[in-house]
Write a protein that holds these residues in place. Structure first.
Motif, PDB file in Angstrom:
ATOM      1  N   CYS A  85      56.162  34.894  29.069  1.00 60.01           N
ATOM      2  CA  CYS A  85      57.179  35.478  28.185  1.00 60.01           C
ATOM      3  C   CYS A  85      58.588  35.168  28.716  1.00 60.01           C
ATOM      4  O   CYS A  85      59.496  34.847  27.939  1.00 60.01           O
ATOM      5  CB  CYS A  85      56.952  36.986  28.087  1.00 60.01           C
ATOM      6  N   ALA A  86      58.770  35.242  30.025  1.00 61.86           N
ATOM      7  CA  ALA A  86      60.075  34.928  30.623  1.00 61.86           C
ATOM      8  C   ALA A  86      60.436  33.468  30.370  1.00 61.86           C
ATOM      9  O   ALA A  86      61.587  33.147  30.050  1.00 61.86           O
ATOM     10  CB  ALA A  86      60.059  35.221  32.119  1.00 61.86           C
ATOM     11  N   ARG A  87      59.461  32.595  30.484  1.00 60.90           N
ATOM     12  CA  ARG A  87      59.718  31.173  30.229  1.00 60.90           C
ATOM     13  C   ARG A  87      60.033  30.918  28.758  1.00 60.90           C
ATOM     14  O   ARG A  87      60.923  30.145  28.420  1.00 60.90           O
ATOM     15  CB  ARG A  87      58.515  30.344  30.650  1.00 60.90           C
ATOM     16  N   ARG A  88      59.315  31.564  27.870  1.00 63.89           N
ATOM     17  CA  ARG A  88      59.529  31.356  26.428  1.00 63.89           C
ATOM     18  C   ARG A  88      60.876  31.903  25.969  1.00 63.89           C
ATOM     19  O   ARG A  88      61.586  31.259  25.202  1.00 63.89           O
ATOM     20  CB  ARG A  88      58.413  32.009  25.618  1.00 63.89           C
ATOM     21  N   PHE A  89      61.236  33.097  26.455  1.00 63.62           N
ATOM     22  CA  PHE A  89      62.427  33.777  25.940  1.00 63.62           C
ATOM     23  C   PHE A  89      63.680  33.515  26.767  1.00 63.62           C
ATOM     24  O   PHE A  89      64.781  33.813  26.322  1.00 63.62           O
ATOM     25  CB  PHE A  89      62.163  35.284  25.818  1.00 63.62           C
ATOM     26  N   GLY A  90      63.535  32.979  27.968  1.00 69.72           N
ATOM     27  CA  GLY A  90      64.695  32.656  28.805  1.00 69.72           C
ATOM     28  C   GLY A  90      65.598  33.863  29.007  1.00 69.72           C
ATOM     29  O   GLY A  90      65.165  34.919  29.445  1.00 69.72           O
ATOM     30  N   TYR A 133      51.533  49.123  24.304  1.00 71.03           N
ATOM     31  CA  TYR A 133      52.356  47.970  23.943  1.00 71.03           C
ATOM     32  C   TYR A 133      51.551  46.820  23.334  1.00 71.03           C
ATOM     33  O   TYR A 133      52.117  45.897  22.767  1.00 71.03           O
ATOM     34  CB  TYR A 133      53.133  47.468  25.161  1.00 71.03           C
ATOM     35  N   PHE A 134      50.229  46.879  23.474  1.00 73.52           N
ATOM     36  CA  PHE A 134      49.377  45.861  22.865  1.00 73.52           C
ATOM     37  C   PHE A 134      49.157  46.249  21.409  1.00 73.52           C
ATOM     38  O   PHE A 134      48.264  47.020  21.071  1.00 73.52           O
ATOM     39  CB  PHE A 134      48.050  45.766  23.630  1.00 73.52           C
ATOM     40  N   ASN A 135      50.057  45.752  20.573  1.00 74.02           N
ATOM     41  CA  ASN A 135      49.985  46.090  19.148  1.00 74.02           C
ATOM     42  C   ASN A 135      50.470  44.903  18.317  1.00 74.02           C
ATOM     43  O   ASN A 135      51.050  43.947  18.836  1.00 74.02           O
ATOM     44  CB  ASN A 135      50.792  47.364  18.843  1.00 74.02           C
ATOM     45  N   LYS A 136      50.222  44.980  17.050  1.00 77.06           N
ATOM     46  CA  LYS A 136      50.537  43.887  16.127  1.00 77.06           C
ATOM     47  C   LYS A 136      52.031  43.561  16.120  1.00 77.06           C
ATOM     48  O   LYS A 136      52.430  42.392  16.119  1.00 77.06           O
ATOM     49  CB  LYS A 136      50.050  44.254  14.724  1.00 77.06           C
ATOM     50  N   GLU A 137      52.856  44.593  16.111  1.00 75.71           N
ATOM     51  CA  GLU A 137      54.313  44.388  16.078  1.00 75.71           C
ATOM     52  C   GLU A 137      54.785  43.563  17.275  1.00 75.71           C
ATOM     53  O   GLU A 137      55.553  42.611  17.115  1.00 75.71           O
ATOM     54  CB  GLU A 137      55.031  45.740  16.051  1.00 75.71           C
ATOM     55  N   ASN A 138      54.333  43.918  18.474  1.00 76.71           N
ATOM     56  CA  ASN A 138      54.748  43.168  19.665  1.00 76.71           C
ATOM     57  C   ASN A 138      54.186  41.753  19.657  1.00 76.71           C
ATOM     58  O   ASN A 138      54.867  40.808  20.061  1.00 76.71           O
ATOM     59  CB  ASN A 138      54.344  43.902  20.934  1.00 76.71           C
ATOM     60  N   LEU A 139      52.961  41.590  19.202  1.00 78.67           N
ATOM     61  CA  LEU A 139      52.379  40.250  19.143  1.00 78.67           C
ATOM     62  C   LEU A 139      53.149  39.351  18.168  1.00 78.67           C
ATOM     63  O   LEU A 139      53.447  38.192  18.474  1.00 78.67           O
ATOM     64  CB  LEU A 139      50.901  40.317  18.772  1.00 78.67           C
ATOM     65  N   LEU A 142      56.475  37.786  19.372  1.00 74.51           N
ATOM     66  CA  LEU A 142      56.434  36.603  20.236  1.00 74.51           C
ATOM     67  C   LEU A 142      56.883  35.337  19.508  1.00 74.51           C
ATOM     68  O   LEU A 142      57.271  34.357  20.138  1.00 74.51           O
ATOM     69  CB  LEU A 142      55.022  36.407  20.792  1.00 74.51           C
ATOM     70  N   PHE A 143      56.855  35.352  18.179  1.00 78.25           N
ATOM     71  CA  PHE A 143      57.238  34.172  17.401  1.00 78.25           C
ATOM     72  C   PHE A 143      58.747  33.997  17.283  1.00 78.25           C
ATOM     73  O   PHE A 143      59.213  32.922  16.918  1.00 78.25           O
ATOM     74  CB  PHE A 143      56.611  34.227  16.000  1.00 78.25           C
ATOM     75  N   ASN A 144      59.533  35.032  17.603  1.00 73.18           N
ATOM     76  CA  ASN A 144      60.984  34.952  17.460  1.00 73.18           C
ATOM     77  C   ASN A 144      61.635  34.937  18.841  1.00 73.18           C
ATOM     78  O   ASN A 144      62.060  35.968  19.360  1.00 73.18           O
ATOM     79  CB  ASN A 144      61.509  36.126  16.635  1.00 73.18           C
ATOM     80  N   SER A 145      61.764  33.754  19.425  1.00 74.62           N
ATOM     81  CA  SER A 145      62.328  33.653  20.774  1.00 74.62           C
ATOM     82  C   SER A 145      63.847  33.800  20.794  1.00 74.62           C
ATOM     83  O   SER A 145      64.457  33.784  21.863  1.00 74.62           O
ATOM     84  CB  SER A 145      61.915  32.338  21.430  1.00 74.62           C
ATOM     85  N   ASP A 146      64.471  33.975  19.623  1.00 78.38           N
ATOM     86  CA  ASP A 146      65.911  34.251  19.582  1.00 78.38           C
ATOM     87  C   ASP A 146      66.201  35.732  19.780  1.00 78.38           C
ATOM     88  O   ASP A 146      67.340  36.119  20.053  1.00 78.38           O
ATOM     89  CB  ASP A 146      66.507  33.810  18.237  1.00 78.38           C
ATOM     90  N   ALA A 147      65.181  36.573  19.652  1.00 76.21           N
ATOM     91  CA  ALA A 147      65.331  38.019  19.856  1.00 76.21           C
ATOM     92  C   ALA A 147      64.963  38.358  21.297  1.00 76.21           C
ATOM     93  O   ALA A 147      64.520  37.501  22.070  1.00 76.21           O
ATOM     94  CB  ALA A 147      64.421  38.773  18.884  1.00 76.21           C
ATOM     95  N   VAL A 148      65.146  39.603  21.660  1.00 77.64           N
ATOM     96  CA  VAL A 148      64.730  40.068  22.983  1.00 77.64           C
ATOM     97  C   VAL A 148      63.204  40.086  23.009  1.00 77.64           C
ATOM     98  O   VAL A 148      62.549  40.487  22.049  1.00 77.64           O
ATOM     99  CB  VAL A 148      65.308  41.476  23.279  1.00 77.64           C
TER     100      VAL A 148
END
Length: 185
Positions: A85-90, A133-139, A142-148
């Motif tokens: 996640c750190a690598r994807r979101f920088g 935290y393991f839920n559909k919303e959080n999963l 992951l597709f929007n790397s421009d967000a936090v």
């Protein structure tokens, strides 16, 4: 409900936190070095979401080794600042936004630190799937790397370690010598 089977000690720099935690154990107000605990005092030291806030994590791990009994346990939990996640979101990796996170570890750099001070890492845990935290919303986030970044598997790593005694260390040295002597260059 407090389990009174264990003698509980703590070290805390916040007076407010000391006042609250004192209901559950003997809490020292200050840092670990100032507490001046005797050698080999503790069976278990828990350093959960602390190491990333320390100016000198090496010195603290060294002191923990001193106060921990031989074969005692150290449990360390911290963000993994090199997880997927750190690598994807920088810069958008959510755990970078805490300005008090001043000592950043990856899974591997934490291993090296602990091994350098003769801790035998028995288990590494990346708790996520059994949390809220393991839920559909959080999963889907992951597709929007421009967000936090959302909470995700691997964001937090917990190491369960045993302090190696001198005889175990010497056995390891002999093992390494045997391997080195058998190598052909």
């Amino acid at each position: 409900n407090v389990d009174n089977k264990w003698l509980k000690h703590g070290v805390e720099i916040s007076k407010c936190a000391v006042d609250k935690a004192s209901l559950y154990g003997d809490i020292y107000h200050g840092n670990l070095h100032e507490a001046n605990y005797p050698e080999n005092k503790f069976d278990l030291v828990l350093l959960f979401h602390v190491i990333e806030h320390l100016e000198s994590p090496v010195e603290v791990v060294k002191e923990i080794r001193r106060v921990l009994k031989n074969d005692g346990w150290l449990i360390v939990g911290t963000p993994d600042f090199d997880c997927g996640c750190a690598r994807r979101f920088g810069e958008n990796f959510r755990l970078l936004h805490d300005k008090t996170h001043i000592s950043l570890f990856s899974d591997k750099s934490l291993d090296r630190l602990l091994e350098d001070f003769a801790f035998d890492i028995k288990h590494s845990e990346y708790e996520f799937y059994d949390t809220k935290y393991f839920n559909k919303e959080n999963l889907l986030s992951l597709f929007n790397s421009d967000a936090v970044s959302p909470p995700c598997y691997g964001n937090i790593v917990t190491k369960y370690c045993r302090k190696m005694d001198k005889s175990s260390l010497l056995d390891n040295v002999e093992h390494i010598k045997n391997i080195a002597s058998s190598l052909k260059y």
